[in-house]
Every structure is written in structure tokens, then in C-alpha cells.
Design an enzyme around this catalytic site. Structure first.
Site, PDB file in Angstrom:
ATOM      1  CB  CYS A  24      -0.906  -0.009   1.232  1.00  0.00           C
ATOM      2  SG  CYS A  24      -1.734   1.575   1.479  1.00  0.00           S
ATOM      3  CB  CYS A  52       1.083   1.409   4.703  1.00  0.00           C
ATOM      4  SG  CYS A  52      -0.464   0.551   5.067  1.00  0.00           S
ATOM      5  CG  HIS A 110      -3.920  -1.092   4.790  1.00  0.00           C
ATOM      6  ND1 HIS A 110      -3.561  -0.325   3.705  1.00  0.00           N
ATOM      7  CD2 HIS A 110      -4.570  -2.175   4.292  1.00  0.00           C
ATOM      8  CE1 HIS A 110      -3.971  -0.929   2.594  1.00  0.00           C
ATOM      9  NE2 HIS A 110      -4.578  -2.053   2.922  1.00  0.00           N
ATOM     10  CG  ASN A 163     -14.499   8.088  -4.280  1.00  0.00           C
ATOM     11  OD1 ASN A 163     -15.659   8.498  -4.177  1.00  0.00           O
ATOM     12  ND2 ASN A 163     -13.715   8.405  -5.271  1.00  0.00           N
ATOM     13  CB  SER A 178      -7.353   2.848  -6.394  1.00  0.00           C
ATOM     14  OG  SER A 178      -6.766   3.871  -5.610  1.00  0.00           O
ATOM     15  CG  HIS A 215      -4.178   3.448   4.023  1.00  0.00           C
ATOM     16  ND1 HIS A 215      -3.095   2.780   4.565  1.00  0.00           N
ATOM     17  CD2 HIS A 215      -4.332   4.561   4.773  1.00  0.00           C
ATOM     18  CE1 HIS A 215      -2.623   3.478   5.572  1.00  0.00           C
ATOM     19  NE2 HIS A 215      -3.354   4.570   5.721  1.00  0.00           N
ATOM     20  CG  HIS A 275      -7.381   7.437   0.756  1.00  0.00           C
ATOM     21  ND1 HIS A 275      -7.656   6.085   0.648  1.00  0.00           N
ATOM     22  CD2 HIS A 275      -7.631   7.960  -0.467  1.00  0.00           C
ATOM     23  CE1 HIS A 275      -8.049   5.816  -0.581  1.00  0.00           C
ATOM     24  NE2 HIS A 275      -8.050   6.931  -1.287  1.00  0.00           N
ATOM     25  CD  GLN A 328      -8.666  11.241  -4.581  1.00  0.00           C
ATOM     26  OE1 GLN A 328      -8.279  12.061  -5.416  1.00  0.00           O
ATOM     27  NE2 GLN A 328      -9.122  10.050  -4.917  1.00  0.00           N
TER      28      GLN A 328
HETATM   29  P1  H2U Z   1      -8.659   6.775  -4.560  1.00  0.00           P
HETATM   30  O1  H2U Z   1      -8.645   5.305  -4.672  1.00  0.00           O
HETATM   31  O2  H2U Z   1      -9.778   7.313  -3.725  1.00  0.00           O
HETATM   32  O3  H2U Z   1      -8.568   7.403  -5.909  1.00  0.00           O
HETATM   33  O4  H2U Z   1      -7.365   7.233  -3.711  1.00  0.00           O
HETATM   34  C1  H2U Z   1      -6.047   6.836  -3.927  1.00  0.00           C
HETATM   35  C2  H2U Z   1      -5.322   8.038  -4.435  1.00  0.00           C
HETATM   36  O5  H2U Z   1      -3.943   7.933  -4.104  1.00  0.00           O
HETATM   37  C3  H2U Z   1      -5.420   8.099  -5.958  1.00  0.00           C
HETATM   38  O6  H2U Z   1      -6.017   9.322  -6.304  1.00  0.00           O
HETATM   39  C4  H2U Z   1      -3.170   8.383  -5.186  1.00  0.00           C
HETATM   40  C5  H2U Z   1      -3.991   7.994  -6.420  1.00  0.00           C
HETATM   41  O7  H2U Z   1      -3.740   8.861  -7.492  1.00  0.00           O
HETATM   42  N1  H2U Z   1      -1.857   7.747  -5.147  1.00  0.00           N
HETATM   43  C6  H2U Z   1      -0.730   8.527  -5.072  1.00  0.00           C
HETATM   44  O8  H2U Z   1      -0.814   9.743  -5.066  1.00  0.00           O
HETATM   45  N2  H2U Z   1       0.488   7.915  -5.008  1.00  0.00           N
HETATM   46  C7  H2U Z   1       0.671   6.565  -5.061  1.00  0.00           C
HETATM   47  O9  H2U Z   1       1.796   6.100  -5.018  1.00  0.00           O
HETATM   48  C8  H2U Z   1      -0.505   5.668  -5.175  1.00  0.00           C
HETATM   49  C9  H2U Z   1      -1.844   6.307  -5.176  1.00  0.00           C
HETATM   50 ZN    ZN Z   2      -2.148   1.156   3.779  1.00  0.00          ZN
END
Ligand code: H2U
Ligand code: ZN
Length: 339
Positions: A53, A56, A114, A153, A161, A164, A166, A168
Site C-alpha cells: 500500500c 501505509c 490500513h 470514496n 483504488s 487505506h 483516506h 481526497q
Molecule cells: P482513490 O482510490 O480514492 O482514488 O485514492 C487513492 C489516491 O492515491 C489516488 O487518487 C493516489 C492515487 O492517485 N496515489 C498517489 O498519489 N500515489 C501513489 O503512489 C498511489 C496512489
Molecule cells: Zn495502507
């Protein structure tokens, strides 16, 4: 004070959404139809640390940067931002209009754990998240930012995606479509009546059949015009335009209120409820659009149980949103699931 319609009809009817200036078809009798279609598998719990992840603590992100050994909340610029400093605009023509889209995207980690959800976290963690939202808004006080969209989301069903915990943030140099429509509606209502549209609605919902939870400083209810089966609106009791205006007591009550509300969803559906949650509020202390009352939309995609999804397809994509159970039934179910 506006009165809620009574009695609520049991047959098909349409309801008006004054925020988006759209209509919704309500067909209560359809809840009983048989279902042989796809069922979604509820998400299993996971480990509290996942070496794969990117969010993490201590792990490597796509940018090549390492996540710090953080404790509590942590935010960073999205490595795959939807908006940036550069905007390349195709040539605009009357039938093919285009314009620049600049801004910033950030990832807001709610905890190093996580496997946590906002519903299962404690009030102290949710208070830290409220603090993070405020801290993030303060980054965007410059004139170039027209709107700051905070959202979360949650869950695979919502296209998240990574489990974890989080959220945005997308800060844009334009007013996004839905936001612009809601602001227009609220401004028009304010100019017509001198009242904030959502403050009037909130007050009318306080003693009504769609109320889910009323706490010291916050009220949540299923909107009369809800599109998603169990969607809720959350708004402060005071006339606030943005999260930066909260008193410490209002921030504290928000953390507690949100925990009870999200917990009711998880108990009602018997799973970690997937959803999209987002704030509609002003990102500065001054200059808020007229008539805007700070609020959050909570939109879970579930229809009933953990494995029955509401699909926005067919009639919804071609014509108009349709819902099965009434918003009053959804509110009663959520109230019954409150701890
Ligand atoms: P979502 O699954 O809600 O989109 O959130 C994960 C976000 O984390 C996604 O927008 C970002 C993705 O672009 N991300 C990073 O900025 N760096 C990474 O190394 C992996 C994911
Ligand atoms: Zn994580």
C-alpha cells in the site's frame, strides 16, 4: 416554517430537487421485485499494515517518495493529479467549447492503520480528520482557487483504488458543474426569499419523517428528493458557509455525529458500507457565495443488504433518476440502526 407533505403517497410520483433543479421518480412498490442479478461481495477486513500500500507508513509512493513514519493524519500532493498548473486547451469553437482546467489534487490519509474506517475509528481520530480538512482548506486561500472539493470514496464499489482510510481534495480554478448548479439554486432562493434554502429545509426536516440524527450542532436527514436509496445530507444548525467557521465544540460534535451516522449505515447494511462523501462549503473565511449553507452529501450505492447495489442505468442514464423505497422508509431504517 415549510411543512413536509403528509401523507406520503405509496404509488409512483416525482419529487423535485431544488439544489440541482432536477426531478426524481419514486416507485415505492418496486422494492419487492425479485432479484436474480449480480450480487457484490462485501469487502473483507484486511491487515493493519500492507507492504504493497502506497499510503501505509514507511512505504514507497509512485513518485519515488517514501511515506513518513506518520502517526495520526497525513496529506501529500496526489502523484496522479487530475488537475495541474498547466492546462492545454483544445481550440474552442461554438459547437465545441473548451476552457482551461487548472488546480491541485491532494491525498488525505486519515490514519496509518490500513484497515480502519471512519465509521470504526474513535471520535479523537475523526476530530483529527476534521482538523485536517480545515488545515487543507487553508492552503487554498489564494484568488486562483474557485472551489475546493473535499471528498472520500470508500470501498471497491465506489471505485476506490485502495482500502487505506483516506480522502481526497481537488482545488480548481473553475466552479465544477454540480457545485455551480447548487450555488445558483441557493443564491436564487436567497435573493427571492432572504433565507438560505438549505437552512429552511433543515429546519423543516428536524421534526419530520426523514430525520436521521440531530445532535448539539449538526443535523442529518434523507433528503425529500434523494436519488440514492440511502443518501443523507448533513448540515450544521448554525448558518455556516464553510468548515473554517466551526467552533471547537462544533468540530467535536461533527466528529461524534459522523461516527454515529456512518455506524448506522454499517449496522443497517451489515457491512463496511461503501460510499462517496463530500463537503459543499466555502474554503475561505470571507466571500462565501450568497445563500450557501455548509453541507455534506453522503451517497452509498447500496439498495438493500451488503450485496445488493443500486445501479444507475437504463431509465436513470437515459431519462431521470428513479428510486424504489421512499426516502421516509430509508430514514426510518437508518434511525433504527443508530447506536
Ligand atoms: P482513490 O482510490 O480514492 O482514488 O485514492 C487513492 C489516491 O492515491 C489516488 O487518487 C493516489 C492515487 O492517485 N496515489 C498517489 O498519489 N500515489 C501513489 O503512489 C498511489 C496512489
Ligand atoms: Zn495502507
Amino acid at each position: 416554517m415549510a411543512k413536509t407533505p403528509d401523507p406520503i403517497p405509496a404509488g409512483a410520483h416525482r419529487r423535485y430537487d431544488p439544489l440541482l433543479d432536477t426531478w426524481v421518480v419514486v416507485s415505492p412498490h418496486r422494492s419487492k421485485r425479485p432479484w436474480l442479478g449480480a450480487r457484490t461481495a462485501p469487502e473483507p477486513c484486511g491487515p493493519s499494515y500492507d507492504p504493497a500500500c502506497a499510503l501505509c507508513a514507511g512505504n514507497l509512493r509512485a513518485s519515488g517518495e517514501r511515506m513518513p513514519d506518520y502517526d495520526g493524519v497525513y496529506s501529500f500532493p496526489n502523484d496522479f493529479p487530475a488537475l495541474g498548473h498547466l492546462s492545454e486547451v483544445p481550440e474552442s469553437a461554438p459547437l465545441f467549447r473548451a476552457e482551461a482546467a487548472r488546480g491541485q489534487s491532494r491525498v488525505l490519509c486519515f490514519s496509518p492503520n490500513h484497515d480502519l474506517t471512519l465509521a470504526e475509528a474513535d471520535d479523537a481520530l475523526r476530530e483529527a480528520v476534521v482538523g485536517l480538512w480545515q488545515e487543507e482548506l487553508r492552503r487554498f486561500s489564494g484568488a486562483e482557487t474557485q472551489w475546493v472539493q473535499l471528498f472520500e470514496n470508500r470501498g471497491r464499489l465506489m471505485g476506490c483504488s485502495n482500502p487505506h482510510p483516506h480522502g481526497q481534495l481537488w482545488a480548481s480554478d473553475f466552479l465544477p458543474t454540480l457545485v455551480a448548479q447548487e450555488l445558483r439554486s441557493q443564491q436564487a432562493h436567497f435573493e427571492r426569499t432572504g433565507q438560505a434554502l438549505l437552512a429552511e429545509v433543515r429546519d423543516a426536516e428536524l421534526a419530520g419523517p426523514r430525520l436521521v440524527l440531530a445532535s448539539d450542532a449538526w443535523v442529518s436527514w434523507v433528503p425529500f428528493w434523494a436519488r440514492w436509496p440511502y443518501e443523507t445530507l448533513l448540515a450544521p444548525r448554525r448558518a455556516l458557509a464553510g468548515l473554517l467557521e466551526l467552533t471547537p465544540a462544533e468540530a467535536q460534535d461533527l466528529a461524534h455525529h459522523l461516527g454515529r451516522l456512518l455506524g448506522a449505515y454499517d449496522r443497517h447494511f451489515g457491512c463496511r458500507t461503501p460510499y462517496s462523501f463530500g463537503w459543499h462549503g466555502w474554503h475561505r473565511l470571507t466571500g462565501a457565495p450568497p445563500g450557501l449553507l455548509l453541507h455534506a452529501h453522503l451517497l452509498p450505492p447500496l439498495l438493500e443488504g451488503p450485496d445488493r447495489q443500486k445501479f444507475m442505468v437504463g431509465f436513470e442514464l437515459m431519462a431521470e433518476t428513479q428510486r424504489d423505497l421512499t426516502p421516509e422508509q430509508a430514514a426510518a431504517a437508518l434511525r433504527a440502526a443508530l447506536a
